[in-house]
Scaffold this motif. Structure first.
Motif, PDB file in Angstrom:
ATOM      1  N   ILE A 131       0.757  -1.168   0.019  1.00  0.00           N
ATOM      2  CA  ILE A 131       0.201   0.027  -0.018  1.00  0.00           C
ATOM      3  C   ILE A 131       0.894   1.197  -0.037  1.00  0.00           C
ATOM      4  CG2 ILE A 131      -1.665   1.136   1.204  1.00  0.00           C
ATOM      5  CD1 ILE A 131      -2.617  -1.364   2.471  1.00  0.00           C
ATOM      6  N   VAL A 132       0.419   2.166  -0.898  1.00  0.00           N
ATOM      7  CA  VAL A 132       1.242   3.510  -0.822  1.00  0.00           C
ATOM      8  C   VAL A 132       0.086   4.608  -0.225  1.00  0.00           C
ATOM      9  CG1 VAL A 132       2.260   5.224  -2.164  1.00  0.00           C
ATOM     10  CG2 VAL A 132       2.234   2.936  -3.144  1.00  0.00           C
ATOM     11  N   GLU A 133       0.766   5.192   0.868  1.00  0.00           N
ATOM     12  CA  GLU A 133      -0.066   6.136   1.611  1.00  0.00           C
ATOM     13  C   GLU A 133       1.066   7.253   2.414  1.00  0.00           C
ATOM     14  OE1 GLU A 133      -2.047   4.066   4.739  1.00  0.00           O
ATOM     15  OE2 GLU A 133      -0.004   2.974   5.630  1.00  0.00           O
ATOM     16  N   SER A 134       0.502   8.272   2.810  1.00  0.00           N
ATOM     17  CA  SER A 134       1.081   9.597   3.345  1.00  0.00           C
ATOM     18  C   SER A 134       2.038   9.016   4.518  1.00  0.00           C
ATOM     19  CB  SER A 134       0.253  10.742   3.773  1.00  0.00           C
ATOM     20  OG  SER A 134       0.966  11.656   4.092  1.00  0.00           O
ATOM     21  N   ASN A 135       3.005   9.638   4.609  1.00  0.00           N
ATOM     22  CA  ASN A 135       3.999   9.304   5.629  1.00  0.00           C
ATOM     23  C   ASN A 135       3.598   9.926   7.246  1.00  0.00           C
ATOM     24  OD1 ASN A 135       4.569  11.976   5.345  1.00  0.00           O
ATOM     25  ND2 ASN A 135       6.703  11.727   5.564  1.00  0.00           N
ATOM     26  N   GLY A 136       2.476  10.394   7.209  1.00  0.00           N
ATOM     27  CA  GLY A 136       1.654  11.069   8.567  1.00  0.00           C
ATOM     28  C   GLY A 136       2.387  12.317   8.928  1.00  0.00           C
ATOM     29  N   TYR A 137       3.097  13.122   8.106  1.00  0.00           N
ATOM     30  CA  TYR A 137       3.378  14.319   8.347  1.00  0.00           C
ATOM     31  C   TYR A 137       1.933  15.235   8.506  1.00  0.00           C
ATOM     32  CZ  TYR A 137       5.757  19.024   8.173  1.00  0.00           C
ATOM     33  OH  TYR A 137       6.187  20.273   8.486  1.00  0.00           O
ATOM     34  N   GLU A 138       1.782  16.040   9.442  1.00  0.00           N
ATOM     35  CA  GLU A 138       0.550  16.425   9.771  1.00  0.00           C
ATOM     36  C   GLU A 138       0.360  17.846   8.849  1.00  0.00           C
ATOM     37  OE1 GLU A 138       0.346  17.635  13.693  1.00  0.00           O
ATOM     38  OE2 GLU A 138       0.218  15.487  14.467  1.00  0.00           O
ATOM     39  N   ASP A 139       1.125  18.348   8.359  1.00  0.00           N
ATOM     40  CA  ASP A 139       1.084  19.677   7.768  1.00  0.00           C
ATOM     41  C   ASP A 139       0.735  19.467   6.284  1.00  0.00           C
ATOM     42  OD1 ASP A 139       1.466  21.109  10.246  1.00  0.00           O
ATOM     43  OD2 ASP A 139       3.553  21.996   9.635  1.00  0.00           O
ATOM     44  N   PHE A 140       1.274  18.317   5.562  1.00  0.00           N
ATOM     45  CA  PHE A 140       0.906  18.032   4.245  1.00  0.00           C
ATOM     46  C   PHE A 140       0.542  16.623   4.015  1.00  0.00           C
ATOM     47  CE2 PHE A 140       1.705  17.372  -0.208  1.00  0.00           C
ATOM     48  CZ  PHE A 140       1.104  18.590  -0.757  1.00  0.00           C
ATOM     49  N   VAL A 141      -0.688  16.370   3.626  1.00  0.00           N
ATOM     50  CA  VAL A 141      -0.893  14.721   3.417  1.00  0.00           C
ATOM     51  C   VAL A 141      -0.465  14.404   1.976  1.00  0.00           C
ATOM     52  CG1 VAL A 141      -2.746  13.091   3.190  1.00  0.00           C
ATOM     53  CG2 VAL A 141      -2.762  14.822   5.020  1.00  0.00           C
ATOM     54  N   SER A 142       0.517  13.500   1.806  1.00  0.00           N
ATOM     55  CA  SER A 142       1.068  13.282   0.412  1.00  0.00           C
ATOM     56  C   SER A 142       0.146  12.258  -0.311  1.00  0.00           C
ATOM     57  CB  SER A 142       2.593  12.820   0.585  1.00  0.00           C
ATOM     58  OG  SER A 142       3.100  13.793   1.123  1.00  0.00           O
ATOM     59  N   GLY A 143      -0.240  12.384  -1.519  1.00  0.00           N
ATOM     60  CA  GLY A 143      -0.950  11.175  -2.249  1.00  0.00           C
ATOM     61  C   GLY A 143      -0.226  10.872  -3.640  1.00  0.00           C
ATOM     62  N   GLY A 144       0.977  11.419  -4.033  1.00  0.00           N
ATOM     63  CA  GLY A 144       1.474  11.144  -5.211  1.00  0.00           C
ATOM     64  C   GLY A 144       2.402  12.161  -5.339  1.00  0.00           C
ATOM     65  N   VAL A 145       3.236  12.119  -6.398  1.00  0.00           N
ATOM     66  CA  VAL A 145       4.510  12.830  -6.612  1.00  0.00           C
ATOM     67  C   VAL A 145       4.408  13.587  -8.045  1.00  0.00           C
ATOM     68  CG1 VAL A 145       6.063  11.213  -5.536  1.00  0.00           C
ATOM     69  CG2 VAL A 145       5.505  10.771  -8.058  1.00  0.00           C
ATOM     70  N   ILE A 146       5.287  14.639  -8.153  1.00  0.00           N
ATOM     71  CA  ILE A 146       5.202  15.584  -9.384  1.00  0.00           C
ATOM     72  C   ILE A 146       6.932  15.977  -9.658  1.00  0.00           C
ATOM     73  CG2 ILE A 146       4.614  17.594  -8.351  1.00  0.00           C
ATOM     74  CD1 ILE A 146       3.101  18.321 -10.750  1.00  0.00           C
ATOM     75  N   LEU A 147       7.279  15.968 -10.898  1.00  0.00           N
ATOM     76  CA  LEU A 147       8.405  16.517 -11.086  1.00  0.00           C
ATOM     77  C   LEU A 147       8.053  18.146 -11.178  1.00  0.00           C
ATOM     78  CD1 LEU A 147       9.932  14.506 -14.095  1.00  0.00           C
ATOM     79  CD2 LEU A 147      10.261  14.278 -11.563  1.00  0.00           C
ATOM     80  N   TRP A 148       9.190  18.992 -10.622  1.00  0.00           N
ATOM     81  CA  TRP A 148       8.943  20.367 -10.460  1.00  0.00           C
ATOM     82  C   TRP A 148      10.286  21.214 -10.707  1.00  0.00           C
ATOM     83  CZ3 TRP A 148       4.349  22.054 -10.896  1.00  0.00           C
ATOM     84  CH2 TRP A 148       4.043  23.637 -10.681  1.00  0.00           C
ATOM     85  N   CYS A 149      10.418  22.136 -11.386  1.00  0.00           N
ATOM     86  CA  CYS A 149      11.523  22.773 -11.775  1.00  0.00           C
ATOM     87  C   CYS A 149      11.977  24.014 -10.672  1.00  0.00           C
ATOM     88  CB  CYS A 149      11.247  23.567 -13.200  1.00  0.00           C
ATOM     89  SG  CYS A 149      11.209  22.494 -14.457  1.00  0.00           S
ATOM     90  N   PHE A 150      13.397  23.827 -10.768  1.00  0.00           N
ATOM     91  CA  PHE A 150      13.766  25.076  -9.968  1.00  0.00           C
ATOM     92  C   PHE A 150      15.263  25.728 -10.731  1.00  0.00           C
ATOM     93  CE2 PHE A 150      11.876  22.676  -6.950  1.00  0.00           C
ATOM     94  CZ  PHE A 150      11.427  23.477  -5.660  1.00  0.00           C
ATOM     95  N   GLN A 151      15.401  27.154 -10.444  1.00  0.00           N
ATOM     96  CA  GLN A 151      16.634  27.685 -11.082  1.00  0.00           C
ATOM     97  C   GLN A 151      16.980  28.833 -10.030  1.00  0.00           C
ATOM     98  OE1 GLN A 151      15.521  29.943 -14.679  1.00  0.00           O
ATOM     99  NE2 GLN A 151      17.386  29.239 -15.639  1.00  0.00           N
ATOM    100  N   ASN A 152      18.241  28.552  -9.817  1.00  0.00           N
ATOM    101  CA  ASN A 152      18.990  29.458  -8.713  1.00  0.00           C
ATOM    102  C   ASN A 152      18.229  29.485  -7.554  1.00  0.00           C
ATOM    103  OD1 ASN A 152      20.846  30.193 -10.840  1.00  0.00           O
ATOM    104  ND2 ASN A 152      19.448  32.008 -11.555  1.00  0.00           N
ATOM    105  N   GLY A 153      17.905  28.153  -7.299  1.00  0.00           N
ATOM    106  CA  GLY A 153      17.059  28.063  -5.871  1.00  0.00           C
ATOM    107  C   GLY A 153      15.829  28.292  -5.836  1.00  0.00           C
ATOM    108  N   ASP A 154      15.075  28.918  -6.629  1.00  0.00           N
ATOM    109  CA  ASP A 154      13.881  29.370  -6.910  1.00  0.00           C
ATOM    110  C   ASP A 154      13.064  28.421  -7.561  1.00  0.00           C
ATOM    111  OD1 ASP A 154      14.372  31.703  -5.039  1.00  0.00           O
ATOM    112  OD2 ASP A 154      14.808  32.721  -7.070  1.00  0.00           O
ATOM    113  N   ALA A 155      11.804  28.095  -7.097  1.00  0.00           N
ATOM    114  CA  ALA A 155      10.856  27.333  -7.839  1.00  0.00           C
ATOM    115  C   ALA A 155      10.244  28.051  -8.873  1.00  0.00           C
ATOM    116  CB  ALA A 155       9.720  26.713  -6.843  1.00  0.00           C
ATOM    117  N   LEU A 156       9.878  27.545 -10.304  1.00  0.00           N
ATOM    118  CA  LEU A 156       9.349  28.031 -11.249  1.00  0.00           C
ATOM    119  C   LEU A 156       7.962  27.969 -11.446  1.00  0.00           C
ATOM    120  CD1 LEU A 156      11.705  26.851 -14.181  1.00  0.00           C
ATOM    121  CD2 LEU A 156      12.024  28.918 -12.768  1.00  0.00           C
ATOM    122  N   ASP A 157       7.175  28.864 -11.906  1.00  0.00           N
ATOM    123  CA  ASP A 157       5.761  28.693 -11.660  1.00  0.00           C
ATOM    124  C   ASP A 157       5.355  27.589 -12.940  1.00  0.00           C
ATOM    125  OD1 ASP A 157       5.472  29.807 -14.375  1.00  0.00           O
ATOM    126  OD2 ASP A 157       5.246  31.590 -13.638  1.00  0.00           O
ATOM    127  N   GLY A 158       4.048  27.098 -12.682  1.00  0.00           N
ATOM    128  CA  GLY A 158       3.287  26.183 -13.280  1.00  0.00           C
ATOM    129  C   GLY A 158       3.523  26.274 -14.921  1.00  0.00           C
TER     130      GLY A 158
END
Length: 434
Positions: free
Chosen positions: A376-403
């Motif tokens: 079974i795949v489920e969230s690790n129980g961290y209270e501030d964010f419930v995880s349900g899947g994964v996504i690739l996201w881009c960063f440049q010079n330490g800053d996240a790019l917008d969608g």
């Protein structure tokens, strides 16, 4: 001013330096030597103690800010110029120079590179700060029975005890204990008080509580020893306090005795869905909310994690093995870089609406006790964010790019698309072994 007053003023002015001189002389007389001589004597005394242990010392070495990573066993033997070290992480002995110096007190510094003593302070690809570990220590006290150190970087208090056996024997026994002593909870009695311990084996912390006594609450890091575990601080106070537990592998118990002659025996338990590392190797079908993928879990060289292969021919996802959970974990991680753009694996919420790249969020892949070969795949129980899947996201010079920038990047770099023709796994549900 008349002559009489002038004479009195002159006499007082001349007397003041004599008074100060007298005071300073009285102060100097308190000690038999200067402060620099006394400090030098302390350094010599500390070196005599360090080099005097026939088999060297075991260091309960606590890493991370506020000892976040718990304690690790190091064995260190000193001569006049060098030290030879080994640890449960790196059992092969390594020799380097050390130094005793001063910084408002004696300082023990491992100031030349030693792969053992600098291991946990060395940055890695997945941990650019290393484990926030020390290699310079204030010597708070030193006796032939115990040395108390304070990490200059972390401020963590650490302890050294003389070894009664050769270092290689002690470290071998510790490594065996790390493999054998794996559980999530333990229960027992201290006097008439029912006590429960909840262990975080991976980060080497334990929480002791008593359901009938709200005041009995201890959250402590620990170190593995050759016979069990040693707590960083005592469980309780005075003669009734407990500090070290031996592991009885036949009875599956942790046993300790305090100075008052009280004994505590705690029965140890693992969760029903606990599985050993080797169980997870193999080929799987990974199910998400609306798709399925053929993947393979391949062991890493260190055999403490797996690489999930098959989503993309070029890039893999790292799944760490949690010994305490007997499960695999997926956390945010660096995937790769293209033309100055860094690609991060981030977590999605169950609805696929929000994402997080906090290192505390993640997923757990654990055995389904009702269905053989299903995980079974489920969230690790961290209270501030419930995880349900994964996504690739881009960063440049330490800053996240917008969608929109992220979408444009993946449209123009289709080799980065790990999940078919998209860059997310929405609603991860389970993995079924083939």
């Amino acid at each position: 001013m008349n002559n009489s007053i002038k004479k009195i003023a002159i006499l007082l002015f001349c007397a003041i330096p004599m008074l100060f001189t007298s005071c300073l002389k009285d102060q100097d007389d308190v000690f038999d030597s200067s402060s620099s001589d006394r400090l030098q004597q302390t350094l010599m005394h500390t070196k005599d103690i360090l080099t005097g242990a026939e088999n060297g010392w075991v260091m309960d070495y606590y890493a991370g800010i506020d000892m976040a990573y718990g304690g690790y066993a190091f064995a260190v033997k000193f001569d006049e110029l060098t030290c030879t070290a080994s640890s449960e992480r790196i059992p092969e002995a390594c020799t380097s120079y050390y130094k005793l110096t001063t910084d408002n007190g004696p300082v023990l510094a491992f100031d030349t590179y030693n792969k053992v003593l600098h291991d946990m302070a060395t940055p890695s690809q997945n941990n650019y700060e290393g484990m926030n570990a020390d290699f310079e220590f204030l010597v708070l006290s030193a006796t032939p029975e115990k040395i108390v150190l304070k990490g200059k970087k972390t401020q963590n208090i650490m302890y050294m005890y003389p070894l009664s056996v050769p270092a290689e024997t002690y470290i071998r026994n510790v490594r065996n204990m790390v493999e054998e002593l794996v559980f999530s909870t333990a229960k027992g009695k201290i006097g008439d008080l029912d006590v429960e311990a909840v262990f975080d084996i991976d980060n080497r912390h334990v929480d002791f509580t008593a359901p009938d006594d709200a005041m009995f609450s201890y959250s402590l890091p620990f170190t593995y020893t050759s016979t069990g575990i040693r707590l960083h601080s005592s469980l309780g106070t005075g003669d009734v306090a407990f500090n070290s537990f031996d592991y009885d592998s036949e009875k599956l118990q942790l046993v300790a005795m305090n100075n008052a002659g009280q004994t505590i025996a705690m029965d140890c338990f693992r969760p029903d869905n606990w599985r050993d590392y080797a169980t997870f190797e193999g080929e799987y079908t990974l199910y998400t909310a609306d798709s399925r993928y053929n993947v393979q879990l391949v062991p890493t060289e260190e055999r403490d994690a797996y690489l999930m292969k098959g989503l993309n021919s070029k890039y893999d996802i790292l799944l760490n093995y949690s010994k305490g959970r007997g499960a695999l974990t997926i956390s945010t991680q660096f995937i790769g870089e293209e033309n100055g753009i860094q690609i991060q694996l981030a977590m999605l919420d169950p609805d696929g609406s929000y994402l997080s790249w906090s290192p505390q969020v993640g997923l757990v892949v654990s055995a389904n006790t009702k269905v053989e070969g299903e995980y079974i795949v489920e969230s690790n129980g961290y209270e501030d964010f419930v995880s349900g899947g994964v996504i690739l996201w881009c960063f440049q010079n330490g800053d996240a790019l917008d969608g929109s920038d992220v979408g444009s990047f993946f449209q123009s770099h289709r080799s980065w698309l790990m999940f078919g023709n998209t860059y997310l796994l929405d609603g991860m549900k389970k993995m079924v072994k083939k």
